[in-house]
Design an enzyme around this catalytic site. Structure first.
Site, mmCIF file in Angstrom:
data_model
loop_
_atom_site.group_PDB
_atom_site.id
_atom_site.type_symbol
_atom_site.label_atom_id
_atom_site.label_comp_id
_atom_site.label_asym_id
_atom_site.label_seq_id
_atom_site.Cartn_x
_atom_site.Cartn_y
_atom_site.Cartn_z
ATOM 1 N N ALA A 32 -79.107 8.950 28.499
ATOM 2 C CA ALA A 32 -80.389 8.241 28.414
ATOM 3 C C ALA A 32 -80.801 8.198 26.942
ATOM 4 C CB ALA A 32 -81.453 8.901 29.288
ATOM 5 N N GLY A 36 -84.089 8.953 19.022
ATOM 6 C CA GLY A 36 -83.973 10.358 18.603
ATOM 7 C C GLY A 36 -82.511 10.785 18.595
ATOM 8 N N HIS A 37 -81.811 10.513 19.715
ATOM 9 C CA HIS A 37 -80.381 10.858 19.765
ATOM 10 C C HIS A 37 -79.615 10.087 18.687
ATOM 11 C CE1 HIS A 37 -81.513 11.353 24.153
ATOM 12 N NE2 HIS A 37 -80.993 12.529 23.869
ATOM 13 N N GLN A 61 -78.802 23.751 33.973
ATOM 14 C CA GLN A 61 -79.978 24.006 33.124
ATOM 15 C C GLN A 61 -81.252 23.437 33.747
ATOM 16 O OE1 GLN A 61 -78.394 21.659 29.625
ATOM 17 N NE2 GLN A 61 -80.553 21.136 29.361
ATOM 18 N N GLY A 147 -82.024 18.181 17.815
ATOM 19 C CA GLY A 147 -83.370 17.727 17.461
ATOM 20 C C GLY A 147 -84.365 18.872 17.536
ATOM 21 N N SER A 185 -88.403 10.887 24.174
ATOM 22 C CA SER A 185 -87.803 11.748 25.192
ATOM 23 C C SER A 185 -87.200 10.858 26.268
ATOM 24 C CB SER A 185 -88.882 12.637 25.817
ATOM 25 O OG SER A 185 -88.432 13.152 27.052
ATOM 26 N N SER A 186 -86.098 11.310 26.835
ATOM 27 C CA SER A 186 -85.474 10.535 27.919
ATOM 28 C C SER A 186 -86.411 10.440 29.119
ATOM 29 C CB SER A 186 -84.165 11.195 28.351
ATOM 30 O OG SER A 186 -83.329 11.330 27.230
HETATM 31 O O1 PAF Z 1 -80.943 18.849 24.561
HETATM 32 C C1 PAF Z 1 -80.172 18.440 25.442
HETATM 33 O O2 PAF Z 1 -80.033 17.241 25.668
HETATM 34 C C2 PAF Z 1 -79.392 19.452 26.271
HETATM 35 O O3 PAF Z 1 -80.148 20.604 26.510
HETATM 36 C C3 PAF Z 1 -78.025 19.799 25.675
HETATM 37 C C4 PAF Z 1 -78.156 20.482 24.325
HETATM 38 C C5 PAF Z 1 -77.196 18.550 25.539
HETATM 39 C C6 PAF Z 1 -77.286 20.767 26.614
HETATM 40 O O4 PAF Z 1 -77.109 20.220 27.879
#
Ligand code: PAF
Length: 280
Positions: A32, A36-37, A61, A147, A185-186
């Site tokens: 997504a 930022g990415h 996570q 980030g 943010s996504s």
């Molecule tokens: O920040 C994120 O998008 C995630 O927490 C990461 C670092 C890719 C780990 O899944």
């Protein structure tokens, strides 16, 4: 851009790159992709010979099943963005590829993963550490880019890298914001029109804490900000803390000899957003 789905293929590709003496910059993501990415990819591209990104929505996570189910996955658009920006390789594994066996790895980051996000999202940082460690083992980058919006994540990864003595340089990158201040943010795509119009208040209030630092006590500043944000329709502050930028422990007094930042997590309706502003 090369798109690889298996660990074995990535390892082969990386060994060819390393044999040529080329440096590798790595940007792990959950897809997504937004500006930022892309700013991380651009930075990695500037610093290294080869830029590698990963897209993997890491189930371990997420401590909230709805959040995981609703996490946006626009893979075709993501691939197009990475291609346009000049990313050299994308690692896009399945869950089975990343976790062929049940995961029992446990990390202990002491106080760092007990506060803020760690307190409200139990197990989240263990899941982040597990996946980032595995990705680092597979990609073996020279530098990896994160980030600063996920500031606590950044501190945890820095700690993991230094504790395990991994030969990887972690490069923190600035938060990218919309013109009205909302941190990219996504999850922003899930905001309704009304929620989107309220969301810039988060950055505005954090910036006011910074501008007025020392005019009140730390506790008064936090309470003022929480009550200001909670007054907005549909907004609910989960936590707002002014913390030491290294230990992430709440500060009690303003002390200009140590750097500190104001961190917040809010719900806007069902969407949970985090943000922070460095105070000094
Ligand atoms: O920040 C994120 O998008 C995630 O927490 C990461 C670092 C890719 C780990 O899944």
């Amino acid at each position: 851009m090369k798109i690889l789905n298996s660990v074995a293929d990535v390892k082969t590709y990386i060994s060819t790159i390393k044999a040529l003496g080329r440096s590798i910059g790595f940007v792990p993501t959950m897809g997504a992709l937004h500006e930022g990415h892309l700013s991380l990819i651009i930075r990695a591209h500037e610093d290294n010979d080869i830029t590698v990104a990963s897209i993997f929505v890491n189930p371990i996570q997420f401590n909230n099943k709805t959040d995981l189910a609703k996490y946006p996955r626009p893979i075709e658009k993501d691939i197009q963005k990475l291609e346009e920006i000049g990313c050299d390789m994308l690692f896009y594994p399945t869950v089975e590829e990343m976790y062929p066996e049940p995961v029992f790895d446990k990390y202990d980051f002491g106080q760092l993963d007990k506060v803020m996000e760690g307190k409200f999202r139990p197990g989240h940082f263990n899941g982040v550490a597990v996946v980032v460690r595995r990705l680092f083992d597979i990609v073996t980058p020279d530098k990896a880019y994160f980030g600063m919006k996920d500031y606590q994540q950044l501190r945890i990864i820095q700690t993991m890298v230094s504790t395990l003595k991994l030969p990887i340089e972690i490069i923190p990158c600035p938060i990218i914001r919309e013109k009205d201040g909302l941190a990219l943010s996504s999850r922003n795509v899930r905001l309704t029109k009304k929620q989107r119009s309220i969301a810039p208040a988060i950055f505005k209030v954090l910036s006011e804490i910074k501008d007025n630092a020392r005019k009140t006590t730390v506790e008064e500043a936090e309470n003022w900000a929480i009550s200001k944000l909670n007054k907005y329709d549909e907004m609910f502050v989960e936590y707002l803390s002014i913390v030491d930028s290294e230990t992430l422990l709440p500060i009690k007094d303003w002390d200009s000899t140590r750097s500190c930042l104001a961190c917040v997590a809010v719900f806007l309706g069902e969407v949970r957003l985090i943000d922070n502003v460095m105070i000094f």
